[in-house]
Write an enzyme that holds these catalytic residues in place. Structure first.
Site, PDB file in Angstrom:
ATOM      1  N   GLY A  62      -1.437  -7.285   6.780  1.00  0.00           N
ATOM      2  CA  GLY A  62       0.508  -7.466   7.231  1.00  0.00           C
ATOM      3  C   GLY A  62       0.711  -7.033   8.610  1.00  0.00           C
ATOM      4  O   GLY A  62       1.236  -7.605   9.023  1.00  0.00           O
TER       5      GLY A  62
ATOM      6  N   HIS B 185      -7.943  -6.026   7.564  1.00  0.00           N
ATOM      7  CA  HIS B 185      -7.570  -5.015   8.795  1.00  0.00           C
ATOM      8  C   HIS B 185      -7.880  -5.620  10.207  1.00  0.00           C
ATOM      9  O   HIS B 185      -8.874  -5.990  10.260  1.00  0.00           O
ATOM     10  CB  HIS B 185      -8.302  -3.869   8.450  1.00  0.00           C
ATOM     11  CG  HIS B 185      -8.239  -2.827   9.485  1.00  0.00           C
ATOM     12  ND1 HIS B 185      -7.408  -2.196   8.992  1.00  0.00           N
ATOM     13  CD2 HIS B 185      -8.345  -2.655   9.939  1.00  0.00           C
ATOM     14  CE1 HIS B 185      -7.335  -0.741   9.406  1.00  0.00           C
ATOM     15  NE2 HIS B 185      -8.121  -1.253  11.156  1.00  0.00           N
TER      16      HIS B 185
ATOM     17  N   HIS C  65       0.894  -1.459  -0.145  1.00  0.00           N
ATOM     18  CA  HIS C  65      -0.075   0.382   0.196  1.00  0.00           C
ATOM     19  C   HIS C  65       0.890   1.382  -0.165  1.00  0.00           C
ATOM     20  O   HIS C  65       1.290   1.536   0.930  1.00  0.00           O
ATOM     21  CB  HIS C  65      -1.032   0.122   1.421  1.00  0.00           C
ATOM     22  CG  HIS C  65      -1.540   1.515   1.102  1.00  0.00           C
ATOM     23  ND1 HIS C  65      -3.204   1.039   2.002  1.00  0.00           N
ATOM     24  CD2 HIS C  65      -2.000   2.494   0.574  1.00  0.00           C
ATOM     25  CE1 HIS C  65      -3.429   1.802   1.785  1.00  0.00           C
ATOM     26  NE2 HIS C  65      -2.702   2.938   0.974  1.00  0.00           N
TER      27      HIS C  65
ATOM     28  N   GLU D 114      -2.827  -2.028  -3.303  1.00  0.00           N
ATOM     29  CA  GLU D 114      -3.868  -1.183  -2.143  1.00  0.00           C
ATOM     30  C   GLU D 114      -3.861   0.252  -2.709  1.00  0.00           C
ATOM     31  O   GLU D 114      -2.466   0.932  -2.576  1.00  0.00           O
ATOM     32  CB  GLU D 114      -4.083  -1.205  -1.050  1.00  0.00           C
ATOM     33  CG  GLU D 114      -3.847  -2.476  -0.901  1.00  0.00           C
ATOM     34  CD  GLU D 114      -4.194  -2.633   0.768  1.00  0.00           C
ATOM     35  OE1 GLU D 114      -5.336  -4.553   0.942  1.00  0.00           O
ATOM     36  OE2 GLU D 114      -3.918  -2.177   1.448  1.00  0.00           O
TER      37      GLU D 114
END
Length: 237
Positions: free
Chosen positions: A213, A190, A43, A70
């Site tokens: 992550g 998330h 990201h 992302e």
């Protein structure tokens, strides 16, 4: 089995804190693949506080699994993604200043914008996922925008999981069923971790992929990276 895509942003955060190239983001990503992950997620943000644009260009030709980028689809992001051509682009509504993705798209309010962006990415052969809250309305709107998949924002699930897991997962079960009905693939991400991931996977049908992550890299400090990747994959069997 649900695919595990590992977000390596936190590896880049550690590297950037000291300067130089330790840890080496590319090498860690290749090791994560070797340890059995199904994909790598990045990201990149405009301030390059973790993943840098140069990382994106270095990772794409070297990876052997699915590459997912992302980000907020402004011009700079779109130019990069259309040039790099990852397997998947995940569109998030983050402002440049936020620390992490903390809400899904208000899709209806951004429908024309998202339709244009999605069409550009799909024309380039890139699968498109839209990051949404776990509501029937948002899932249906993502399908209307032309997405191939939705990624359900699992922050609220993670927050409620320890006190009421059945209540926490219920909206996601319903959202997954709606996604299947309208022909969308299903991702999630998330705050998923080793405590809540198996329960989520067992109660959310049609799940294609999770992107993890922060928790995974944190667990790796104690377990080691290889054991951690395998532990997360075991939750997804």
């Amino acid at each position: 089995m649900v695919n595990l895509s590992v977000n390596v942003n936190k590896v880049a955060t550690l590297r950037n804190a000291r300067g130089g190239n330790l840890p080496n983001v590319l090498q860690v990503a290749l090791d994560i693949e070797r340890f059995g992950a199904d994909g790598i997620t990045v990201h990149p943000r405009p301030d390059e506080r973790h993943i840098r644009r140069a990382d994106v260009y270095e990772l794409k030709p070297a990876l052997h699994t699915e590459f997912n980028i992302e980000g907020f689809p402004d011009k700079r992001f779109m130019d990069m993604v259309l040039e790099v051509r990852p397997h998947q682009a995940t569109l998030v509504p983050d402002a440049p200043s936020v620390l992490t993705s903390s809400q899904g798209w208000p899709v209806a309010e951004n429908m024309d914008f998202l339709k244009t962006v999605v069409a550009q990415l799909k024309e380039a052969g890139i699968r498109v996922s839209i990051f949404v809250d776990a509501t029937e309305e948002r899932v249906r709107q993502a399908a209307e925008a032309g997405a191939d998949r939705v990624e359900l924002y699992t922050g609220p699930f993670a927050q409620m999981f320890s006190t009421s897991p059945e209540q926490a997962v219920a909206p996601y079960t319903k959202a997954a069923q709606v996604a299947h009905e309208v022909g969308l693939g299903l991702n999630a991400g998330h705050d998923l971790n080793l405590l809540n991931l198996k329960f989520f996977k067992d109660n959310v049908p049609y799940l294609d992929e999770v992107s993890i992550g922060h928790a995974l890299i944190s667990d790796a400090l104690y377990l080691g990276l290889e054991k951690t990747v395998k532990a997360y994959q075991n939750c997804l069997i």
